[in-house]
Write an enzyme that holds these catalytic residues in place. Structure first.
Site, PDB file in Angstrom:
ATOM      1  N   ASN A   5       0.750  -3.728   9.578  1.00 62.82           N
ATOM      2  CA  ASN A   5       0.921  -3.028   8.297  1.00 62.82           C
ATOM      3  C   ASN A   5       1.395  -1.597   8.509  1.00 62.82           C
ATOM      4  OD1 ASN A   5       0.149  -5.266   6.849  1.00 62.82           O
ATOM      5  ND2 ASN A   5      -1.958  -4.597   6.521  1.00 62.82           N
ATOM      6  N   ASP A  23      19.986  14.696 -32.698  1.00 64.06           N
ATOM      7  CA  ASP A  23      20.620  15.296 -33.863  1.00 64.06           C
ATOM      8  C   ASP A  23      22.050  15.626 -33.463  1.00 64.06           C
ATOM      9  OD1 ASP A  23      21.212  16.473 -36.242  1.00 64.06           O
ATOM     10  OD2 ASP A  23      19.564  17.904 -36.221  1.00 64.06           O
ATOM     11  N   ASN A  76       3.787 -13.807   4.056  1.00 60.05           N
ATOM     12  CA  ASN A  76       2.866 -13.632   5.173  1.00 60.05           C
ATOM     13  C   ASN A  76       1.458 -14.091   4.815  1.00 60.05           C
ATOM     14  OD1 ASN A  76       4.831 -12.582   6.837  1.00 60.05           O
ATOM     15  ND2 ASN A  76       4.393 -10.454   6.291  1.00 60.05           N
ATOM     16  N   ASP A  81      15.535  20.269 -30.036  1.00 55.62           N
ATOM     17  CA  ASP A  81      15.299  21.639 -29.589  1.00 55.62           C
ATOM     18  C   ASP A  81      14.531  22.482 -30.590  1.00 55.62           C
ATOM     19  OD1 ASP A  81      17.202  21.874 -31.541  1.00 55.62           O
ATOM     20  OD2 ASP A  81      18.650  22.982 -30.334  1.00 55.62           O
ATOM     21  N   GLU A  94       0.808  -1.228   0.000  1.00 58.36           N
ATOM     22  CA  GLU A  94       0.000   0.000   0.000  1.00 58.36           C
ATOM     23  C   GLU A  94       0.835   1.268   0.000  1.00 58.36           C
ATOM     24  OE1 GLU A  94      -0.348  -1.681   4.286  1.00 58.36           O
ATOM     25  OE2 GLU A  94      -0.201  -2.432   2.253  1.00 58.36           O
ATOM     26  N   ASP A 105       4.663  -0.097   6.942  1.00 53.03           N
ATOM     27  CA  ASP A 105       4.606   1.092   6.093  1.00 53.03           C
ATOM     28  C   ASP A 105       5.584   2.166   6.566  1.00 53.03           C
ATOM     29  OD1 ASP A 105       2.652  -0.179   4.660  1.00 53.03           O
ATOM     30  OD2 ASP A 105       0.984   0.891   5.587  1.00 53.03           O
TER      31      ASP A 105
END
Length: 916
Positions: A746, A378, A721, A653, A335, A750
């Protein structure tokens, strides 16, 4: 003719306007109807269209320009003269656009599902992560937009407009921002100007423009005002008609006065740019993240039904396990991915802007830079300095002859002075510099300073020659015409027999084949006259010889090419120059094998046109130099490279680079590029320098390496897990973990995983392009996930042994033991699977080591704190920690052995590329 505002209002046709005036094609605005009170346009849909007088009447304007007050009224009605892409994106739209990322969308759905099953903690965490990710991405893109706007102001584009303060005031020329131009404005065009809007010409003097961004034509096109319709142009498209110039074109030579007929989103260029933008395919980052995301999405969609069905069949549990099933799906989900990706890319982009002046306009483009394995560019201004030098001058027998150079200098000197050019042509500058070094001839016959200019016929792309008419003091009654230009054009104007002309052409072809640019020089004496000279006088000339010029390699180009090659980035040159010229420069820089150019080395545009798309994919992969390329050729070659599996960058360019910038995975331009190129590019460099690109590539690889490390570690750990949790759910009479415990676990994961955004990846990551391949990831996470699951299942045995004779709540102790083991194994994985093959590289991961230490401390301490019982966990006996240490030791040994085996196989399989 009235020139002030009429009752019809600005932008409408006056009552006396001719019925033949038609609206600009594609705008949907009918000037005759006068609807919308908006833009009146007068460009032709077919035929030759209205005359300049009819257009001025239709736009309620005149040769003396608009009143200042009238221009302000029209600006308020029509809006600024800016392309739609340059309009600022509102914050809400920018935020919602961040949700288009597939994984962010999946997280949002999981958060909503969690809320539906009353898992409020999980829902709040997930929705917070989604919001933070979108805010970070929106803020960084807003910062890039502001930086780009600041660049635009640094090189603010202005136009010379003719306006009046009042009806009686004389018209005055002044510079105004292009955004302030309105239909009906009269403007001046000079060499080097970008055409700021769609215009109809009123007067011209040798005007030529590049309109390659719209038509693909590589050569400038002659333009002129037409006072009366030309029947020969009937049925021709608008680009073929000489009286129309369009936004996106640039003035090559000459000058002109024009009236604006369409601005902003109503222009041809706006329509063409929008169409090309829509054709751009998914970038390397989009393809990688989407591939990984959809693989995970399939797992996540299967997990809750499997959990529910298995618990219902084996344990007789019903919907009460739904929160646990959702928690399992969330446990599989990385997440933090949107937050990690956005933070990592934003830090890399900010560092680039701060240290190198490189602006990343689109955050995923930084990853694409790290994945680039082919860079197209180029040669002019990148591989070579933007100036040629004279390599020698020879007569018709190919013998050195300095007088040929001196006569060329006479033509260059007086062309520059009499044509009132804003600056000398690069070839003329080279000729004049070489003539100064050469000095006057021994006899003093050819001394550029000894001649006086009489007249000049400037170069234009149709004649392909320039002629200066001069006289020498003391030679009364004689004018000398000195002509220089393209070999073919000069030879056609010389008095000689066909065999001699063919011989000289063959000589010139041989010289051009060695990579030299050639200017042919000829002269003729004429009786002095007072009348004007015309191109008809350029006949019966005496051929003098050839001036050979070569490009000067940029001082840093060879070293930069070597560095890029060592980093696994191959460079391909896409140029409009002669094949020999391009091949010589590349050979001088070591970019191609020495010797005669072969079919796999230099490819001409004619060959590209003859190839199918599938054939071009194979040729583009082998070839190094593509010569005589138009803008459409460049875009097709870049698309072929992408179709062949390469991640491509394109450095350009000019307006002629626009199609290729859109076709590449990442478009790159320098800050001094033309406005439309900066708008199309994803990355803007401080200067047109390969060294700057190397720094940008390194920044991209650092960011991509951190993202790849996060994905490898997190996904393998999460998969292990989930497998263990599903197995335990079927073996145990109670849920292996409570939803609250899954949520806290979690959250700890995190918080620790945020360190990936601040890690400094190992040097091995920077050596090769970094590509996120879903199939490689699936193999990696499957193997290491099963190993992680084995450690979890071994922990079940440890818990059974440690808790066999223990008093107290066995369920709470089991939850505490598994919670601790999960966080400790996650900490081990973060350290042992960090990117880097040597022990020294792995020890360098300071942020990750600190985060892993903190995660391990929380895993051991939390069940022992007062918070443990609140989460349904109890203290564990000392025997458990002793046995767990043995399991973790065996897991670390197995993890290290598996990682070394994976790295050996990975090196053998990916010798040509660094895939994550």
């Amino acid at each position: 003719m009235p020139e002030s505002s009429s009752a019809a209002g600005p932008g409408h046709i006056t009552a006396g306007a001719p019925a033949s005036v038609t609206p600009f094609p594609g705008t949907g605005t009918d000037a005759a109807a006068g609807t919308g009170g908006g833009r009146a346009t007068a460009a032709p849909a077919s035929g030759t269209g209205p005359t300049s007088l009819q257009t001025l009447r239709a736009l309620d304007s005149g040769p003396r320009g608009l009143l200042e007050a009238e221009a302000e009224v029209r600006l308020g009605r029509t809006g600024e003269n800016v392309l739609p892409a340059r309009r600022p994106v509102p914050w809400p739209r920018r935020f919602l656009r961040s949700l288009r990322d597939p994984f962010t969308s999946v997280l949002l759905c999981l958060g909503l599902v969690s809320a539906l099953v009353s898992a409020w903690g999980t829902a709040c965490v997930i929705l917070t992560l989604v919001a933070v990710s979108c805010l970070l991405r929106s803020a960084e893109e807003h910062r890039a937009d502001r930086s780009t706007a600041a660049l635009r102001e640094l090189v603010a584009t202005t136009a010379t407009v003719v306006r009046r303060a009042s009806d009686d005031a004389p018209p005055l020329e002044r510079e105004v921002p292009v955004a302030d131009l309105v239909p009906g404005d009269v403007i001046r065009l000079r060499p080097g100007d970008l055409v700021p809007a769609d215009v109809q010409l009123l007067r011209t003097d040798g005007l030529t423009v590049h309109q390659s961004a719209l038509t693909g034509e590589s050569a400038p096109v002659a333009k002129q005002a037409l006072d009366i319709p030309d029947p020969a142009l009937s049925g021709a498209g608008p680009f073929a008609q000489p009286q129309w110039c369009f936004q996106g074109s640039s003035v090559t030579s000459g000058s002109g006065t024009a009236v604006i007929v369409a601005t902003g989103g109503e222009t041809r260029f706006a329509a063409a740019q929008g169409g090309r933008a829509e054709q751009r395919g998914a970038s390397a980052f989009d393809r990688s993240v989407q591939g990984i995301s959809w693989t995970l999405i399939r797992f996540m969609l299967l997990t809750p039904p499997l959990v529910l069905m298995a618990n219902a069949a084996l344990r007789g549990r019903g919907l009460e396990t739904l929160p646990f099933a959702v928690a399992v799906a969330v446990g599989l989900t990385p997440e933090m991915l949107p937050v990690i990706v956005t933070t990592t890319l934003a830090r890399g982009a900010a560092r680039l802007a701060r240290t190198s002046g490189v602006i990343v306009k689109r955050l995923p483009a930084l990853h694409d830079l790290g994945a680039v394995d082919v860079l197209c560019l180029d040669k002019t201004g990148t591989l070579t300095e933007d100036r040629p030098v004279v390599a020698g001058a020879t007569d018709g027998a190919d013998r050195p002859d300095p007088d040929v150079l001196r006569w060329a200098a006479v033509s260059a000197l007086w062309t520059l002075q009499l044509a009132e050019l804003p600056a000398a042509d690069a070839l003329d500058e080279a000729v004049l510099d070489a003539a100064d070094e050469c000095g006057p001839s021994a006899a003093g016959e050819v001394d550029p300073d000894a001649y006086e200019g009489v007249a000049v016929l400037p170069f234009d792309p149709v004649r392909r020659v320039a002629t200066a008419v001069v006289r020498r003091p003391g030679r009364l009654g004689v004018h000398t015409l000195v002509t220089k230009g393209a070999v073919e054009a000069v030879l056609d104007r010389c008095a000689m027999d066909p065999d001699e002309r063919d011989r000289l052409r063959a000589l010139a072809d041989r010289k051009a084949g060695t990579g030299l640019r050639l200017l042919a020089v000829a002269r003729a004496d004429r009786a002095a006259r007072t009348g004007a000279y015309t191109p008809a006088d350029e006949r019966g000339l005496t051929f003098l010889g050839l001036v050979a010029l070569r490009d000067v390699p940029a001082p840093s180009a060879a070293d930069a090419l070597g560095v890029l090659a060592r980093r696994g980035v191959s460079v391909k040159v896409l140029t409009g120059d002669h094949p020999g010229t391009a091949a010589r420069v590349c050979a001088d820089l070591g970019l191609r094998p020495e010797g005669r150019p072969g079919p796999d080395d230099v490819v001409t545009a004619e060959l590209v046109d003859s190839l199918s798309d599938a054939e071009l994919v194979r040729v583009a992969d082998r070839a190094t130099v593509f010569a005589r390329c138009t803008p459409e050729h460049k875009a097709r070659i870049v698309s072929a490279l992408r179709a062949g599996g390469h991640t491509t960058g394109y450095l350009g360019d000019g307006v002629n680079d626009l199609p290729a910038l859109h076709a590449a995975d990442v478009g790159i331009c320098p800050r001094n590029a033309v406005d439309v190129a900066r708008e199309a590019a994803d990355v803007v460099l401080a200067e047109k320098d390969l060294t700057a690109i190397d720094r940008a590539v390194l920044a991209g690889r650092r960011s991509s390496g951190n993202i790849a490390t996060y994905l490898r570690i997190t996904l393998s750990s999460n998969l292990g897990n989930v497998i263990a949790m599903l197995t335990a759910g079927l073996l145990l009479p109670f849920l292996p973990m409570l939803p609250a415990q899954v949520l806290v676990q979690n959250l700890c994961f995190d918080a620790a995983q945020l360190a990936f955004a601040f890690d400094r990846p190992a040097a091995s990551v920077l050596r090769r392009p970094t590509v996120l391949r879903p199939r490689d990831f699936l193999r990696f996470i499957t193997g290491f996930g099963l190993l992680n699951a084995a450690a979890d299942l071994a922990t079940f045995g440890v818990l059974a042994l440690a808790l066999h004779n223990a008093a107290g709540d066995g369920e709470a102790a089991f939850h505490a033991g598994w919670f601790t083991e999960n966080l400790l194994t996650q900490a081990l994985v973060m350290i042992l699977l960090r990117t880097g093959r040597s022990a020294a590289e792995r020890r360098a991961g300071g942020p990750l080591r600190a985060a892993a230490g903190g995660l391990a401390a929380v895993g051991v301490a939390l069940p022992l704190t007062p918070l443990g019982p609140l989460l349904g966990m109890s203290a564990l006996p000392p025997l458990y920690y002793l046995l767990l240490g043995s399991v973790l030791g065996l897991y670390a040994i197995g993890l290290t052995a598996a990682r070394r085996r994976y790295e050996r196989r990975h090196l053998a399989r990916g010798a040509g590329s660094h895939t994550q």
